[in-house]
Structure formats: structure tokens, C-alpha cells
Design a protein around this motif. Sequence first.
Motif, PDB file in Angstrom:
ATOM      1  N   UNK A 191      43.498  33.151  42.932  1.00 22.49           N
ATOM      2  CA  UNK A 191      44.771  32.706  42.358  1.00 22.49           C
ATOM      3  C   UNK A 191      44.811  32.783  40.836  1.00 22.49           C
ATOM      4  N   UNK A 192      43.662  33.083  40.189  1.00 29.13           N
ATOM      5  CA  UNK A 192      43.631  33.090  38.723  1.00 29.13           C
ATOM      6  C   UNK A 192      43.063  34.399  38.207  1.00 29.13           C
ATOM      7  N   UNK A 193      43.895  35.280  37.657  1.00 32.13           N
ATOM      8  CA  UNK A 193      43.373  36.525  37.061  1.00 32.13           C
ATOM      9  C   UNK A 193      42.516  36.220  35.838  1.00 32.13           C
ATOM     10  N   UNK A 194      41.560  37.083  35.565  1.00 32.96           N
ATOM     11  CA  UNK A 194      40.726  36.977  34.379  1.00 32.96           C
ATOM     12  C   UNK A 194      41.173  38.020  33.358  1.00 32.96           C
ATOM     13  N   UNK A 195      41.143  37.647  32.080  1.00 28.87           N
ATOM     14  CA  UNK A 195      41.572  38.529  30.999  1.00 28.87           C
ATOM     15  C   UNK A 195      40.370  38.826  30.103  1.00 28.87           C
ATOM     16  N   UNK A 196      40.069  40.110  29.946  1.00 28.83           N
ATOM     17  CA  UNK A 196      38.981  40.559  29.078  1.00 28.83           C
ATOM     18  C   UNK A 196      39.590  41.322  27.911  1.00 28.83           C
ATOM     19  N   UNK A 197      39.443  40.774  26.716  1.00 30.15           N
ATOM     20  CA  UNK A 197      40.005  41.377  25.509  1.00 30.15           C
ATOM     21  C   UNK A 197      38.919  42.190  24.821  1.00 30.15           C
ATOM     22  N   UNK A 198      39.207  43.453  24.504  1.00 34.37           N
ATOM     23  CA  UNK A 198      38.201  44.349  23.946  1.00 34.37           C
ATOM     24  C   UNK A 198      38.667  44.935  22.614  1.00 34.37           C
ATOM     25  N   UNK A 236      43.342  44.407  47.414  1.00 32.32           N
ATOM     26  CA  UNK A 236      42.497  43.635  46.494  1.00 32.32           C
ATOM     27  C   UNK A 236      43.254  42.408  46.000  1.00 32.32           C
ATOM     28  N   UNK A 237      42.612  41.246  46.085  1.00 33.27           N
ATOM     29  CA  UNK A 237      43.271  39.992  45.729  1.00 33.27           C
ATOM     30  C   UNK A 237      42.788  39.422  44.398  1.00 33.27           C
ATOM     31  N   UNK A 238      41.751  39.989  43.836  1.00 37.57           N
ATOM     32  CA  UNK A 238      41.245  39.513  42.543  1.00 37.57           C
ATOM     33  C   UNK A 238      41.642  40.509  41.467  1.00 37.57           C
ATOM     34  N   UNK A 239      42.138  39.986  40.349  1.00 37.13           N
ATOM     35  CA  UNK A 239      42.708  40.854  39.311  1.00 37.13           C
ATOM     36  C   UNK A 239      42.006  40.630  37.979  1.00 37.13           C
ATOM     37  N   UNK A 240      41.636  41.730  37.335  1.00 41.70           N
ATOM     38  CA  UNK A 240      41.074  41.709  35.991  1.00 41.70           C
ATOM     39  C   UNK A 240      42.034  42.443  35.068  1.00 41.70           C
ATOM     40  N   UNK A 241      42.499  41.754  34.038  1.00 41.15           N
ATOM     41  CA  UNK A 241      43.394  42.344  33.048  1.00 41.15           C
ATOM     42  C   UNK A 241      42.569  42.680  31.809  1.00 41.15           C
ATOM     43  N   UNK A 242      42.519  43.963  31.458  1.00 41.16           N
ATOM     44  CA  UNK A 242      41.741  44.424  30.306  1.00 41.16           C
ATOM     45  C   UNK A 242      42.717  44.782  29.187  1.00 41.16           C
TER      46      UNK A 242
END
Length: 255
Positions: A191-198, A236-242
Motif C-alpha cells: 500500500x506504500x510506494x517507495x521513492x528513490x531520489x537520484x 505487480x503490487x509493489x511500486x518503486x518511484x525513481x
Amino acid sequence: MDSEQDQGDPDKAYARSLKDRIVRDAQAAGWAEPPDRDHRVTPRLVFGLGIMLVGLVLALDSLGFVEGAALLRFWPLVLIAVGIAKGLSPAPQRAGALLWIVAGIAFQLVILGRMSFVGLWAGLLFFVGARIAWKALRPMALPKDPAALDLLQFMGGTKTVVTTQDFKGGQAMAVMGGCEIDLRHASMPEARPAVLDTFAFWGGIEVRVPDDWEVVSQGNAVLGGFVNNARSAPGAKRRLVVTGLAIMGGVEVKN
């Protein structure tokens, strides 16, 4: 009062519910900032301002307003400022902060003619030896939040393997160096996407993700590349925002 009026008007209640859901989804995906976000001074912010200042000096020099060569002799002050910002962060990596400060001071002394390159290498060897000895003598310190990344590499490289099952995202910055992040053994709540800032400047960042993660790329590149080669499994139910920026460097996400 508004909630009581909304209960009497189904259209208003639906509109308010839809608005709240859109705001929550945008904040979770990193598209909008939460109202209580802490706008602190980060090493990336300081480095970006330093690049802006160098560009401004070059522009003013081309117009004849300032002597650019004289001012640009003090560019190592940007490294010192980055180190100070890193040391004052909520979760400071003191050895990394000290490295930036020492490197900035050493480069500045060389440019001003107060230190030779031989002295620079001697100081570098002394600092590396002191750091090894310090790490051997001090007790192991655990990170404050192992579920979040905070990587900063300057003229070096690192490989990080993340195994937490509650990955929250984080930030990675590579300047004339590289970061390799392996998330294939990590997981996160659905239920909670993760955000990776590069941020990559004359360097590269490589991110490896599991097959059951959906990757959303929101980065930009200037004379470089920001590539998403990750293949997501159906459903896919898990989301990574880059997110982030690559300047004369590259950011790649793959399986």
C-alpha cells in the motif's frame, strides 16, 4: 461543519473523498509534497547551488562584469559546504562529511599555492589511515533507519545490498563516482510506494530491483542517460518511484 454539510449532499461528499484520495496517491508516489515536509539543507541542494554559482560566474565573466578566473579559484569551497551540510543532516555520516571538508581544504590550498601535490597525497594517506584506525577502535554504530538509503559518493564507488522487508526509499548521489544498489532481496508494503531520489554528475547509479516490483521512472538527463530497463511481472503490487537527474552521467534501473 463541512463534514456535516457533505453528509447531506452526496455529490459534495464524493468530490471531497475523490480529492483526498488523489492527494494521498500523489504524495505517496512523490508527485506532491506533504504539507509538513521538512525543507532542510541537504548536500544535494548545496552542490546544486554551487553548480548554479559557477554558471553565474562564467556568464558574468563572458559579459565582462567580473573576473571569472579569480573567483573560480575558490571552487573547493563548494566541497567544504557539502561536507558541512552532510555533517549537519539528521542522520550524519561523520566520516563522509569530514572527507568532503578535508578534500575541499586540500584542493583550495593546492590552488592557492600553499600546498604541493606531494603534500596533498601525504594528507590523503594520513586521512585514510586515520579513518581505518578509527573504525577499528570505535564500536560498530547501527544506522538510525536501515529501511532508508542515504548514499553520497565523490570520486569513488560503493555497492549496497538492501535486505529490509520495509524499504522506504531514500536518496543516492554520485559525483565522479558510482553507486550500485541491489534491492533484489528487499521488499516493501503493497500500500506504500517507495521513492528513490537520484543524482549523477560525471558518474553513474545502477539500481537492481525484484521482478515483482513495478518501477516508475520520473528522472531527467542532460548529456547523459536515465534508463528504466526493469521488467515487471504482470500484476505487480509493489511500486518503486525513481526520480532525479543525470548530468553527463547515467542512472539505470534493471532486474
